[in-house]
Design a protein around this motif. Structure first.
Motif, PDB file in Angstrom:
ATOM      1  N   VAL A  39       0.850  -1.200   0.000  1.00 50.95           N
ATOM      2  CA  VAL A  39       0.000   0.000   0.000  1.00 50.95           C
ATOM      3  C   VAL A  39       0.881   1.244   0.000  1.00 50.95           C
ATOM      4  O   VAL A  39       0.627   2.197  -0.750  1.00 50.95           O
ATOM      5  CB  VAL A  39      -0.976   0.002   1.203  1.00 50.95           C
ATOM      6  CG1 VAL A  39      -1.804   1.292   1.219  1.00 50.95           C
ATOM      7  CG2 VAL A  39      -1.898  -1.207   1.170  1.00 50.95           C
ATOM      8  N   ALA A  40       1.930   1.250   0.811  1.00 50.84           N
ATOM      9  CA  ALA A  40       2.845   2.391   0.849  1.00 50.84           C
ATOM     10  C   ALA A  40       3.458   2.646  -0.527  1.00 50.84           C
ATOM     11  O   ALA A  40       3.567   3.797  -0.972  1.00 50.84           O
ATOM     12  CB  ALA A  40       3.940   2.173   1.891  1.00 50.84           C
ATOM     13  N   GLU A  41       3.843   1.596  -1.209  1.00 50.45           N
ATOM     14  CA  GLU A  41       4.424   1.747  -2.552  1.00 50.45           C
ATOM     15  C   GLU A  41       3.406   2.333  -3.531  1.00 50.45           C
ATOM     16  O   GLU A  41       3.734   3.212  -4.332  1.00 50.45           O
ATOM     17  CB  GLU A  41       4.956   0.408  -3.070  1.00 50.45           C
ATOM     18  CG  GLU A  41       5.538   0.484  -4.458  1.00 50.45           C
ATOM     19  CD  GLU A  41       6.686   1.465  -4.615  1.00 50.45           C
ATOM     20  OE1 GLU A  41       6.877   1.952  -5.751  1.00 50.45           O
ATOM     21  OE2 GLU A  41       7.406   1.768  -3.633  1.00 50.45           O
ATOM     22  N   PHE A  42       2.159   1.873  -3.474  1.00 49.43           N
ATOM     23  CA  PHE A  42       1.126   2.441  -4.345  1.00 49.43           C
ATOM     24  C   PHE A  42       0.943   3.926  -4.052  1.00 49.43           C
ATOM     25  O   PHE A  42       0.791   4.738  -4.972  1.00 49.43           O
ATOM     26  CB  PHE A  42      -0.205   1.705  -4.183  1.00 49.43           C
ATOM     27  CG  PHE A  42      -0.188   0.266  -4.621  1.00 49.43           C
ATOM     28  CD1 PHE A  42       0.625  -0.173  -5.653  1.00 49.43           C
ATOM     29  CD2 PHE A  42      -0.992  -0.666  -3.996  1.00 49.43           C
ATOM     30  CE1 PHE A  42       0.631  -1.499  -6.069  1.00 49.43           C
ATOM     31  CE2 PHE A  42      -1.000  -1.993  -4.399  1.00 49.43           C
ATOM     32  CZ  PHE A  42      -0.183  -2.413  -5.430  1.00 49.43           C
ATOM     33  N   LEU A  43       0.958   4.296  -2.769  1.00 43.55           N
ATOM     34  CA  LEU A  43       0.818   5.705  -2.399  1.00 43.55           C
ATOM     35  C   LEU A  43       1.987   6.524  -2.943  1.00 43.55           C
ATOM     36  O   LEU A  43       1.804   7.633  -3.448  1.00 43.55           O
ATOM     37  CB  LEU A  43       0.712   5.856  -0.886  1.00 43.55           C
ATOM     38  CG  LEU A  43      -0.529   5.255  -0.226  1.00 43.55           C
ATOM     39  CD1 LEU A  43      -0.469   5.419   1.286  1.00 43.55           C
ATOM     40  CD2 LEU A  43      -1.800   5.866  -0.778  1.00 43.55           C
ATOM     41  N   ARG A  44       3.198   5.998  -2.837  1.00 40.78           N
ATOM     42  CA  ARG A  44       4.372   6.693  -3.392  1.00 40.78           C
ATOM     43  C   ARG A  44       4.189   6.944  -4.893  1.00 40.78           C
ATOM     44  O   ARG A  44       4.497   8.016  -5.394  1.00 40.78           O
ATOM     45  CB  ARG A  44       5.634   5.860  -3.186  1.00 40.78           C
ATOM     46  CG  ARG A  44       6.310   6.063  -1.892  1.00 40.78           C
ATOM     47  CD  ARG A  44       7.668   5.335  -1.841  1.00 40.78           C
ATOM     48  NE  ARG A  44       8.001   5.087  -0.451  1.00 40.78           N
ATOM     49  CZ  ARG A  44       7.618   4.046   0.267  1.00 40.78           C
ATOM     50  NH1 ARG A  44       6.911   3.081  -0.277  1.00 40.78           N
ATOM     51  NH2 ARG A  44       7.944   3.943   1.532  1.00 40.78           N
ATOM     52  N   ARG A  45       3.704   5.927  -5.588  1.00 43.10           N
ATOM     53  CA  ARG A  45       3.557   6.019  -7.045  1.00 43.10           C
ATOM     54  C   ARG A  45       2.562   7.087  -7.482  1.00 43.10           C
ATOM     55  O   ARG A  45       2.666   7.609  -8.601  1.00 43.10           O
ATOM     56  CB  ARG A  45       3.135   4.679  -7.627  1.00 43.10           C
ATOM     57  CG  ARG A  45       4.226   3.639  -7.557  1.00 43.10           C
ATOM     58  CD  ARG A  45       3.757   2.325  -8.121  1.00 43.10           C
ATOM     59  NE  ARG A  45       4.749   1.276  -7.909  1.00 43.10           N
ATOM     60  CZ  ARG A  45       4.564   0.020  -8.244  1.00 43.10           C
ATOM     61  NH1 ARG A  45       3.421  -0.373  -8.794  1.00 43.10           N
ATOM     62  NH2 ARG A  45       5.504  -0.868  -8.022  1.00 43.10           N
ATOM     63  N   ILE A  46       1.586   7.397  -6.627  1.00 44.43           N
ATOM     64  CA  ILE A  46       0.623   8.443  -7.003  1.00 44.43           C
ATOM     65  C   ILE A  46       0.984   9.794  -6.399  1.00 44.43           C
ATOM     66  O   ILE A  46       0.221  10.740  -6.483  1.00 44.43           O
ATOM     67  CB  ILE A  46      -0.830   8.052  -6.657  1.00 44.43           C
ATOM     68  CG1 ILE A  46      -1.046   7.903  -5.165  1.00 44.43           C
ATOM     69  CG2 ILE A  46      -1.249   6.822  -7.434  1.00 44.43           C
ATOM     70  CD1 ILE A  46      -2.510   7.825  -4.762  1.00 44.43           C
ATOM     71  N   GLY A  47       2.162   9.885  -5.794  1.00 49.52           N
ATOM     72  CA  GLY A  47       2.652  11.180  -5.351  1.00 49.52           C
ATOM     73  C   GLY A  47       2.421  11.550  -3.902  1.00 49.52           C
ATOM     74  O   GLY A  47       2.612  12.709  -3.529  1.00 49.52           O
ATOM     75  N   VAL A  48       2.019  10.613  -3.068  1.00 47.58           N
ATOM     76  CA  VAL A  48       1.874  10.910  -1.639  1.00 47.58           C
ATOM     77  C   VAL A  48       3.274  11.065  -1.057  1.00 47.58           C
ATOM     78  O   VAL A  48       4.115  10.163  -1.190  1.00 47.58           O
ATOM     79  CB  VAL A  48       1.077   9.800  -0.917  1.00 47.58           C
ATOM     80  CG1 VAL A  48       1.050  10.027   0.582  1.00 47.58           C
ATOM     81  CG2 VAL A  48      -0.338   9.727  -1.472  1.00 47.58           C
ATOM     82  N   GLU A  49       3.555  12.212  -0.444  1.00 53.26           N
ATOM     83  CA  GLU A  49       4.907  12.535  -0.004  1.00 53.26           C
ATOM     84  C   GLU A  49       5.456  11.640   1.091  1.00 53.26           C
ATOM     85  O   GLU A  49       6.613  11.274   1.064  1.00 53.26           O
ATOM     86  CB  GLU A  49       4.980  14.001   0.432  1.00 53.26           C
ATOM     87  CG  GLU A  49       4.883  14.940  -0.741  1.00 53.26           C
ATOM     88  CD  GLU A  49       5.082  16.369  -0.331  1.00 53.26           C
ATOM     89  OE1 GLU A  49       5.779  16.633   0.667  1.00 53.26           O
ATOM     90  OE2 GLU A  49       4.525  17.231  -1.020  1.00 53.26           O
ATOM     91  N   ASP A  50       4.667  11.319   2.089  1.00 53.88           N
ATOM     92  CA  ASP A  50       5.153  10.469   3.174  1.00 53.88           C
ATOM     93  C   ASP A  50       4.149   9.350   3.440  1.00 53.88           C
ATOM     94  O   ASP A  50       3.389   9.393   4.406  1.00 53.88           O
ATOM     95  CB  ASP A  50       5.389  11.294   4.434  1.00 53.88           C
ATOM     96  CG  ASP A  50       6.151  10.519   5.496  1.00 53.88           C
ATOM     97  OD1 ASP A  50       6.347   9.294   5.338  1.00 53.88           O
ATOM     98  OD2 ASP A  50       6.563  11.131   6.495  1.00 53.88           O
ATOM     99  N   PRO A  51       4.130   8.342   2.565  1.00 56.67           N
ATOM    100  CA  PRO A  51       3.111   7.296   2.692  1.00 56.67           C
ATOM    101  C   PRO A  51       3.190   6.522   4.003  1.00 56.67           C
ATOM    102  O   PRO A  51       2.154   6.115   4.532  1.00 56.67           O
ATOM    103  CB  PRO A  51       3.352   6.392   1.492  1.00 56.67           C
ATOM    104  CG  PRO A  51       4.695   6.730   0.983  1.00 56.67           C
ATOM    105  CD  PRO A  51       4.998   8.125   1.414  1.00 56.67           C
ATOM    106  N   ASP A  52       4.391   6.338   4.535  1.00 55.66           N
ATOM    107  CA  ASP A  52       4.497   5.607   5.805  1.00 55.66           C
ATOM    108  C   ASP A  52       3.821   6.374   6.933  1.00 55.66           C
ATOM    109  O   ASP A  52       3.162   5.784   7.790  1.00 55.66           O
ATOM    110  CB  ASP A  52       5.966   5.323   6.133  1.00 55.66           C
ATOM    111  CG  ASP A  52       6.591   4.362   5.128  1.00 55.66           C
ATOM    112  OD1 ASP A  52       5.909   3.400   4.717  1.00 55.66           O
ATOM    113  OD2 ASP A  52       7.748   4.588   4.746  1.00 55.66           O
ATOM    114  N   ASP A  53       3.953   7.691   6.918  1.00 53.52           N
ATOM    115  CA  ASP A  53       3.295   8.521   7.922  1.00 53.52           C
ATOM    116  C   ASP A  53       1.778   8.483   7.746  1.00 53.52           C
ATOM    117  O   ASP A  53       1.033   8.406   8.719  1.00 53.52           O
ATOM    118  CB  ASP A  53       3.800   9.965   7.842  1.00 53.52           C
ATOM    119  CG  ASP A  53       3.248  10.811   8.966  1.00 53.52           C
ATOM    120  OD1 ASP A  53       3.383  10.406  10.142  1.00 53.52           O
ATOM    121  OD2 ASP A  53       2.677  11.882   8.669  1.00 53.52           O
TER     122      ASP A  53
END
Length: 78
Positions: A39-53
């Motif tokens: 899920v974190a990787e998918f968030l990174r791919r769509i431009g979420v700056e700090d997906p882990d947070d």
């Protein structure tokens, strides 16, 4: 980027959970996640700056359907 609403669907019998982004009234399938790391990787791919947070904070950006963020059952054996 406008912030998308992310839906993590219930676990599938074959394993994994479909992850969908809703942006401007349109759905985009990001993929099938088998863990929070996916899920974190998918968030990174769509431009979420700090997906882990975002994942750690319980941000309303993500809607968990049918199971919580820590529910990642293995696929059913056949």
């Amino acid at each position: 980027m406008d912030r998308a609403r992310i839906v993590v669907h219930p676990p599938a019998p074959s394993g994994g959970r479909r992850v969908v982004a809703h942006v401007h009234g349109e759905d985009s399938i990001l993929g099938t996640a088998h863990s929070l790391r996916d899920v974190a990787e998918f968030l990174r791919r769509i431009g979420v700056e700090d997906p882990d947070d975002v994942l750690a904070s319980g941000d309303p950006l993500i809607e968990w359907r049918g199971a919580g963020r820590d529910d990642w059952p293995p696929p059913a054996s056949g």
